[in-house]
Every structure is written in structure tokens, then in C-alpha cells.
Scaffold this motif. Structure first.
Motif, PDB file in Angstrom:
ATOM      1  N   ASP A 131       0.761  -1.126  -0.009  1.00 45.38           N
ATOM      2  CA  ASP A 131       0.155   0.143   0.133  1.00 45.38           C
ATOM      3  C   ASP A 131       0.940   1.233   0.035  1.00 45.38           C
ATOM      4  O   ASP A 131       1.169   1.798   0.977  1.00 45.38           O
ATOM      5  CB  ASP A 131      -0.874  -0.240   1.224  1.00 45.38           C
ATOM      6  CG  ASP A 131      -1.663   1.149   1.156  1.00 45.38           C
ATOM      7  OD1 ASP A 131      -1.567   1.993   0.355  1.00 45.38           O
ATOM      8  OD2 ASP A 131      -2.693   1.269   2.230  1.00 45.38           O
ATOM      9  N   PHE A 132       1.342   1.791  -1.331  1.00 42.74           N
ATOM     10  CA  PHE A 132       2.405   2.583  -1.183  1.00 42.74           C
ATOM     11  C   PHE A 132       1.433   4.098  -0.891  1.00 42.74           C
ATOM     12  O   PHE A 132       2.388   5.118  -0.538  1.00 42.74           O
ATOM     13  CB  PHE A 132       2.955   2.825  -2.700  1.00 42.74           C
ATOM     14  CG  PHE A 132       3.494   1.527  -3.158  1.00 42.74           C
ATOM     15  CD1 PHE A 132       4.873   1.431  -2.614  1.00 42.74           C
ATOM     16  CD2 PHE A 132       3.343   0.650  -3.954  1.00 42.74           C
ATOM     17  CE1 PHE A 132       5.658   0.224  -2.873  1.00 42.74           C
ATOM     18  CE2 PHE A 132       3.961  -0.743  -4.259  1.00 42.74           C
ATOM     19  CZ  PHE A 132       5.019  -0.668  -3.729  1.00 42.74           C
ATOM     20  N   LYS A 136       2.391   1.302   3.525  1.00 42.26           N
ATOM     21  CA  LYS A 136       2.285   0.127   4.459  1.00 42.26           C
ATOM     22  C   LYS A 136       2.298  -1.163   3.668  1.00 42.26           C
ATOM     23  O   LYS A 136       2.087  -1.184   2.632  1.00 42.26           O
ATOM     24  CB  LYS A 136       0.794   0.160   5.181  1.00 42.26           C
ATOM     25  CG  LYS A 136       0.901   1.364   6.348  1.00 42.26           C
ATOM     26  CD  LYS A 136      -0.580   1.068   7.051  1.00 42.26           C
ATOM     27  CE  LYS A 136      -0.736   2.210   8.182  1.00 42.26           C
ATOM     28  NZ  LYS A 136       0.161   2.222   9.227  1.00 42.26           N
ATOM     29  N   LEU A 137       2.613  -2.043   4.322  1.00 39.07           N
ATOM     30  CA  LEU A 137       2.679  -3.513   3.853  1.00 39.07           C
ATOM     31  C   LEU A 137       1.428  -4.258   4.460  1.00 39.07           C
ATOM     32  O   LEU A 137       1.644  -4.307   5.785  1.00 39.07           O
ATOM     33  CB  LEU A 137       4.080  -4.268   4.116  1.00 39.07           C
ATOM     34  CG  LEU A 137       4.189  -5.779   3.429  1.00 39.07           C
ATOM     35  CD1 LEU A 137       4.156  -5.786   1.986  1.00 39.07           C
ATOM     36  CD2 LEU A 137       5.610  -6.398   3.963  1.00 39.07           C
ATOM     37  N   PHE A 159      -4.847 -20.933  12.983  1.00 34.85           N
ATOM     38  CA  PHE A 159      -5.189 -19.629  13.375  1.00 34.85           C
ATOM     39  C   PHE A 159      -5.167 -18.885  11.881  1.00 34.85           C
ATOM     40  O   PHE A 159      -4.278 -19.012  11.180  1.00 34.85           O
ATOM     41  CB  PHE A 159      -3.965 -19.016  13.869  1.00 34.85           C
ATOM     42  CG  PHE A 159      -3.506 -19.441  15.318  1.00 34.85           C
ATOM     43  CD1 PHE A 159      -4.636 -20.141  16.023  1.00 34.85           C
ATOM     44  CD2 PHE A 159      -2.578 -19.467  16.066  1.00 34.85           C
ATOM     45  CE1 PHE A 159      -4.381 -20.980  17.340  1.00 34.85           C
ATOM     46  CE2 PHE A 159      -2.140 -20.054  17.385  1.00 34.85           C
ATOM     47  CZ  PHE A 159      -3.278 -20.673  17.874  1.00 34.85           C
ATOM     48  N   ASN A 160      -5.939 -17.813  11.928  1.00 35.79           N
ATOM     49  CA  ASN A 160      -5.868 -16.849  10.562  1.00 35.79           C
ATOM     50  C   ASN A 160      -5.322 -15.574  11.224  1.00 35.79           C
ATOM     51  O   ASN A 160      -5.593 -15.115  12.515  1.00 35.79           O
ATOM     52  CB  ASN A 160      -7.578 -16.639  10.281  1.00 35.79           C
ATOM     53  CG  ASN A 160      -7.968 -17.984   9.541  1.00 35.79           C
ATOM     54  OD1 ASN A 160      -7.386 -18.710   8.634  1.00 35.79           O
ATOM     55  ND2 ASN A 160      -9.294 -18.172  10.112  1.00 35.79           N
ATOM     56  N   PHE A 161      -4.628 -14.966  10.152  1.00 34.78           N
ATOM     57  CA  PHE A 161      -4.085 -13.754  10.660  1.00 34.78           C
ATOM     58  C   PHE A 161      -4.095 -12.597   9.689  1.00 34.78           C
ATOM     59  O   PHE A 161      -4.191 -12.932   8.646  1.00 34.78           O
ATOM     60  CB  PHE A 161      -2.514 -13.934  11.217  1.00 34.78           C
ATOM     61  CG  PHE A 161      -1.546 -14.116  10.413  1.00 34.78           C
ATOM     62  CD1 PHE A 161      -0.848 -13.165   9.479  1.00 34.78           C
ATOM     63  CD2 PHE A 161      -1.254 -15.552  10.001  1.00 34.78           C
ATOM     64  CE1 PHE A 161      -0.030 -13.584   8.689  1.00 34.78           C
ATOM     65  CE2 PHE A 161      -0.301 -16.055   8.981  1.00 34.78           C
ATOM     66  CZ  PHE A 161       0.133 -15.063   8.356  1.00 34.78           C
ATOM     67  N   SER A 162      -3.759 -11.324   9.933  1.00 34.36           N
ATOM     68  CA  SER A 162      -3.683 -10.323   9.366  1.00 34.36           C
ATOM     69  C   SER A 162      -2.773  -9.448   9.909  1.00 34.36           C
ATOM     70  O   SER A 162      -2.455  -9.357  11.432  1.00 34.36           O
ATOM     71  CB  SER A 162      -5.162  -9.452   9.036  1.00 34.36           C
ATOM     72  OG  SER A 162      -5.640  -8.978  10.340  1.00 34.36           O
ATOM     73  N   GLU A 163      -2.018  -8.561   9.042  1.00 38.34           N
ATOM     74  CA  GLU A 163      -0.768  -7.938   9.760  1.00 38.34           C
ATOM     75  C   GLU A 163      -0.769  -6.623   8.960  1.00 38.34           C
ATOM     76  O   GLU A 163      -0.790  -6.586   7.686  1.00 38.34           O
ATOM     77  CB  GLU A 163       0.370  -8.728   9.613  1.00 38.34           C
ATOM     78  CG  GLU A 163       0.691  -9.349   8.354  1.00 38.34           C
ATOM     79  CD  GLU A 163       2.242 -10.123   8.661  1.00 38.34           C
ATOM     80  OE1 GLU A 163       3.087  -9.347   9.000  1.00 38.34           O
ATOM     81  OE2 GLU A 163       2.264 -11.138   8.281  1.00 38.34           O
ATOM     82  N   THR A 164       0.056  -5.622   9.574  1.00 35.86           N
ATOM     83  CA  THR A 164       0.363  -4.298   8.668  1.00 35.86           C
ATOM     84  C   THR A 164       1.628  -3.913   9.262  1.00 35.86           C
ATOM     85  O   THR A 164       1.981  -4.134  10.539  1.00 35.86           O
ATOM     86  CB  THR A 164      -0.808  -3.180   8.831  1.00 35.86           C
ATOM     87  OG1 THR A 164      -0.796  -2.952  10.243  1.00 35.86           O
ATOM     88  CG2 THR A 164      -1.871  -3.548   8.401  1.00 35.86           C
ATOM     89  N   GLU A 165       2.415  -3.524   8.306  1.00 37.70           N
ATOM     90  CA  GLU A 165       3.600  -2.965   8.591  1.00 37.70           C
ATOM     91  C   GLU A 165       4.198  -1.684   8.072  1.00 37.70           C
ATOM     92  O   GLU A 165       3.648  -1.632   6.808  1.00 37.70           O
ATOM     93  CB  GLU A 165       4.998  -4.198   8.407  1.00 37.70           C
ATOM     94  CG  GLU A 165       5.130  -5.236   9.700  1.00 37.70           C
ATOM     95  CD  GLU A 165       4.262  -6.331   9.416  1.00 37.70           C
ATOM     96  OE1 GLU A 165       3.772  -7.030  10.191  1.00 37.70           O
ATOM     97  OE2 GLU A 165       3.969  -6.494   7.776  1.00 37.70           O
ATOM     98  N   GLY A 177       4.961  -3.263  13.238  1.00 38.63           N
ATOM     99  CA  GLY A 177       3.514  -3.318  12.654  1.00 38.63           C
ATOM    100  C   GLY A 177       2.709  -4.103  13.764  1.00 38.63           C
ATOM    101  O   GLY A 177       3.543  -4.400  14.731  1.00 38.63           O
ATOM    102  N   LYS A 178       1.701  -4.394  13.364  1.00 38.28           N
ATOM    103  CA  LYS A 178       0.880  -5.533  14.343  1.00 38.28           C
ATOM    104  C   LYS A 178       0.447  -6.649  13.447  1.00 38.28           C
ATOM    105  O   LYS A 178       0.131  -6.340  12.287  1.00 38.28           O
ATOM    106  CB  LYS A 178      -0.230  -4.597  14.831  1.00 38.28           C
ATOM    107  CG  LYS A 178       0.206  -3.593  15.654  1.00 38.28           C
ATOM    108  CD  LYS A 178      -1.051  -2.820  16.311  1.00 38.28           C
ATOM    109  CE  LYS A 178      -0.880  -1.778  17.581  1.00 38.28           C
ATOM    110  NZ  LYS A 178       0.039  -2.180  18.478  1.00 38.28           N
TER     111      LYS A 178
END
Length: 217
Positions: A131-132, A136-137, A159-165, A177-178
Motif C-alpha cells: 500500500d504505497f 504500509k505492507l 489461526f487466521n491472521f492479518s498484519e500491517t507494517e 507493525g501489528k
């Protein structure tokens, strides 16, 4: 008289065999499952290190949350391999480098742990988009729990996960990130069936009764 003794003896042997079979049945154990919901957010750090002479990078992920469930305050994911998918422009993460045509590299793994002996082990896969605009990634994926230690020995789950850095102009810089995880895991629980004491007592009573009958008749 002899026939009666033989008949009593046969009855005793038959009862003994039945009781021994009952011991085998009563000492079996029934399997049950203890289910643990797992919903947590980890503060994460991601490092991408290019592998020379390839278009693949090795990724290391670490996470921390002091309030994570079951004392699993730390998370690490090692030996992940990432490459940009030319069709989508997204990063693809795998833990088996042979999927990218690379041989001889270690298989990755995930681990959840804390200060004690309780641990979870797993394998993960993910994709991430750039996400320029917001720098964010943004990624998502799954972690398959394949085992554990301590009270989580033999654990399985998803486990399903989502993340942002946050992105950095330096592609090798640390990304912070988280990661949001949601799912559950289960562990086998052994439930012993009734003890064999009563069965052994039954064998004793049958044997004594048979002896007394032969003596007094």
C-alpha cells in the motif's frame, strides 16, 4: 465327585478369562479434546534479507504481547521465504524454499512461547500487498498448529491472521507493525476408565468360592 470338581474348575477358568478380558477393557483410555480459543494482537518486527543471486528474500518475524492468552507472550516465525508474484505484484511467503525452486535451505517454523514450558509450534503461509499511498505492507495468512510443549503437548489447530507494517525506503530495514490472530487450538486429554481393583477382587472371590465348594462337597 470328580466330574463336579472338573466342572467347577472349568467354571473358574472361564470366569478368570472373562475377568482378565474385562481388565483389558477397563484399562483402556478414552480420548477427549480440550479446546483453547486464541485471539491476540502482537506487536511485530519483520526483517527481509535478500538471498544472493535470487529474487527471493528470507524473512524473520518476531512478536510480543505481555497480555497474550495462556502466557504465550512471544511469537517468532523463522526461515520464511518471500518473492514477488509477477502476476499480482504481491509478496508471497512460504516456509519451504523448494516452492521457489531453491534447494538446501532450512524449513521454516512458527513458535508461540512465554517464560514457562508451555509452547505452540506451527507452519505458516501468507501473502502481502504494498500500500504505497499509506506506506504500509498489508498481509494475511494462516498458521497451522502442528504440536506443542508443556500443557500444550500434541496441540493442533488453525489461526487466521492479518498484519500491517510500515514501509521503509530501505527494503532491508526493520519493519514494525501489528499482527492480529484469531482461531483456536486443541490438545488431547486422556481420561482413564474405572480401575481394575473391583475386577481383581471378583477374581479372588470366584477362586475362593470354587475351592470351598470342592472341599466341602
Amino acid at each position: 465327585m470328580i466330574k463336579y470338581i472338573m466342572r467347577s474348575h472349568n467354571i473358574f477358568l472361564g470366569s478368570l478369562v472373562f475377568c482378565l478380558l474385562s481388565i483389558g477393557a477397563n484399562t483402556t483410555k478414552a480420548n477427549a479434546q480440550t479446546i483453547y480459543p486464541f485471539d491476540v494482537v502482537y506487536d511485530t518486527e519483520v526483517t527481509l534479507t535478500p538471498i544472493p543471486s535470487t529474487d527471493v528474500s528470507k524473512a524473520f518475524v518476531s512478536g510480543f504481547n505481555s497480555d497474550a492468552p495462556y502466557g504465550l507472550s512471544n511469537f517468532s516465525s523463522i526461515n520464511n521465504y518471500s518473492r514477488i508474484d509477477p502476476n499480482t505484484g504481491n509478496l508471497v511467503f512460504v516456509q519451504d524454499a523448494t516452492k521457489f525452486g531453491l534447494q538446501g535451505l532450512p524449513i521454516g517454523r512458527d513458535e508461540f512461547f512465554g517464560s514457562g514450558d508451555d509452547k505452540l509450534f506451527g507452519r505458516s503461509s501468507a501473502t502481502a500487498a504494498f500500500d504505497f499511498i499509506n506506506r504500509k505492507l498489508v498481509g494475511s495468512g494462516t498458521i497451522t498448529i502442528t504440536g506443542g510443549a508443556g500443557r500444550f503437548s500434541g496441540a493442533t489447530g488453525i489461526f487466521n491472521f492479518s498484519e500491517t507494517e510500515s514501509l521503509n525506503v530501505d527494503p532491508t530495514a526493520l519493519l514494525r507493525g501489528k499482527t492480529f490472530l484469531s482461531g483456536s487450538f486443541q490438545t488431547p486429554q486422556q481420561i482413564p476408565e474405572p480401575r481394575m481393583g473391583a475386577t481383581l477382587f471378583g477374581i479372588f472371590v470366584i477362586g475362593i468360592s470354587s475351592i470351598l465348594r470342592r472341599r466341602y462337597l
